[in-house]
Design an enzyme around this catalytic site. Sequence first.
Site, PDB file in Angstrom:
ATOM      1  N   HIS A   9       0.820  -1.215   0.000  1.00  0.00           N
ATOM      2  CA  HIS A   9       0.000   0.000   0.000  1.00  0.00           C
ATOM      3  C   HIS A   9       0.856   1.269   0.000  1.00  0.00           C
ATOM      4  O   HIS A   9       2.003   1.281   0.443  1.00  0.00           O
ATOM      5  CB  HIS A   9      -0.934   0.010   1.212  1.00  0.00           C
ATOM      6  CG  HIS A   9      -0.224   0.145   2.528  1.00  0.00           C
ATOM      7  ND1 HIS A   9       0.246   1.349   3.017  1.00  0.00           N
ATOM      8  CD2 HIS A   9       0.105  -0.773   3.462  1.00  0.00           C
ATOM      9  CE1 HIS A   9       0.827   1.185   4.179  1.00  0.00           C
ATOM     10  NE2 HIS A   9       0.754  -0.117   4.474  1.00  0.00           N
ATOM     11  N   ARG A  58      -6.009   1.069   4.285  1.00  0.00           N
ATOM     12  CA  ARG A  58      -4.929   1.590   3.442  1.00  0.00           C
ATOM     13  C   ARG A  58      -4.620   0.655   2.272  1.00  0.00           C
ATOM     14  O   ARG A  58      -4.263   1.111   1.190  1.00  0.00           O
ATOM     15  CB  ARG A  58      -3.678   1.871   4.276  1.00  0.00           C
ATOM     16  CG  ARG A  58      -3.139   0.717   5.117  1.00  0.00           C
ATOM     17  CD  ARG A  58      -2.135   1.270   6.146  1.00  0.00           C
ATOM     18  NE  ARG A  58      -1.430   0.253   6.908  1.00  0.00           N
ATOM     19  CZ  ARG A  58      -1.860  -0.270   8.048  1.00  0.00           C
ATOM     20  NH1 ARG A  58      -3.049   0.101   8.546  1.00  0.00           N
ATOM     21  NH2 ARG A  58      -1.130  -1.148   8.705  1.00  0.00           N
ATOM     22  N   GLU A 109      -1.197  -6.394   8.036  1.00  0.00           N
ATOM     23  CA  GLU A 109       0.156  -6.100   8.479  1.00  0.00           C
ATOM     24  C   GLU A 109       0.503  -6.893   9.739  1.00  0.00           C
ATOM     25  O   GLU A 109      -0.379  -7.391  10.444  1.00  0.00           O
ATOM     26  CB  GLU A 109       0.276  -4.588   8.742  1.00  0.00           C
ATOM     27  CG  GLU A 109       1.609  -4.093   9.271  1.00  0.00           C
ATOM     28  CD  GLU A 109       2.784  -4.396   8.355  1.00  0.00           C
ATOM     29  OE1 GLU A 109       3.122  -5.599   8.227  1.00  0.00           O
ATOM     30  OE2 GLU A 109       3.376  -3.460   7.805  1.00  0.00           O
ATOM     31  N   HIS A 179       0.812  -5.385   2.816  1.00  0.00           N
ATOM     32  CA  HIS A 179       1.649  -4.548   3.675  1.00  0.00           C
ATOM     33  C   HIS A 179       3.109  -4.997   3.642  1.00  0.00           C
ATOM     34  O   HIS A 179       3.420  -6.094   3.160  1.00  0.00           O
ATOM     35  CB  HIS A 179       1.114  -4.602   5.104  1.00  0.00           C
ATOM     36  CG  HIS A 179      -0.345  -4.269   5.179  1.00  0.00           C
ATOM     37  ND1 HIS A 179      -0.812  -3.011   5.474  1.00  0.00           N
ATOM     38  CD2 HIS A 179      -1.442  -5.038   4.960  1.00  0.00           C
ATOM     39  CE1 HIS A 179      -2.134  -3.010   5.436  1.00  0.00           C
ATOM     40  NE2 HIS A 179      -2.546  -4.228   5.126  1.00  0.00           N
TER      41      HIS A 179
END
Length: 236
Positions: A9, A58, A109, A179
């Site tokens: 991202h 995100r 993440e 991520h």
Amino acid sequence: MSKLVLVRHGESLWNKLNIFTGWVDVPLSERGVKEALEAGELLKDYKFDVIFTSELVRAIQTVMLIMSKNSSGVPRIIHDEGRMKKWGEVYGEHGKNYIPVYKAWQLNERYYGKLQGWNKNYAREVYGEEQVLLWRRSYDIAPPGGESLKDTAERTIPYFRGKIIPELEKGKNVLVSAHGNSLRSIVMHIEGLTKEQVLKLNIPTGVPLIYEYREGKLERIGYLTRKGFDTDLHID
């Protein structure tokens, strides 16, 4: 032959502020939006059949901005339960030219536990430079209440094998938005990296990393940039 495109991202608002983010659900910064749109320009002529993203906004923002530049079809988030599953059903024929987007917590993440929300420089002042570096850059040492990279790999890799590889085997082109650490663990698996090598792997934000899937194997093409393909993984 099918393609796998991995994208970290774009910069988030907490990336910009140098704050441990983990699973805290914060959006992209203005720079992050630009990074995602630039990735979309680079990928605008790629045809995608299926998309996977983490559950964090995100990553979802990034993939939607990428697809705003792409003519493969309209990305549609697939909901597996509740009212959204029932009421989000497509009935009209004109609405069936879409690309399914699957959200998965397994692609989230690395969970930073009690470090989440801490400025990284302040954490160094409190815990010491060496301890924070150990939490951030060791393979199997987790921050307080959080995950190590090893823990992250134990959820990302089975998902990758069980959900993403089967789509490639069907000849589908797959886009994955996730991520830094979840993608590091997947790349470690694809490339056969050692624990020492993966700790030195830094995947840049908003730069597509492309693989070809042929004869049961993933072969790296490289990072797609404005200048063409960069074939080096850049393991420092």
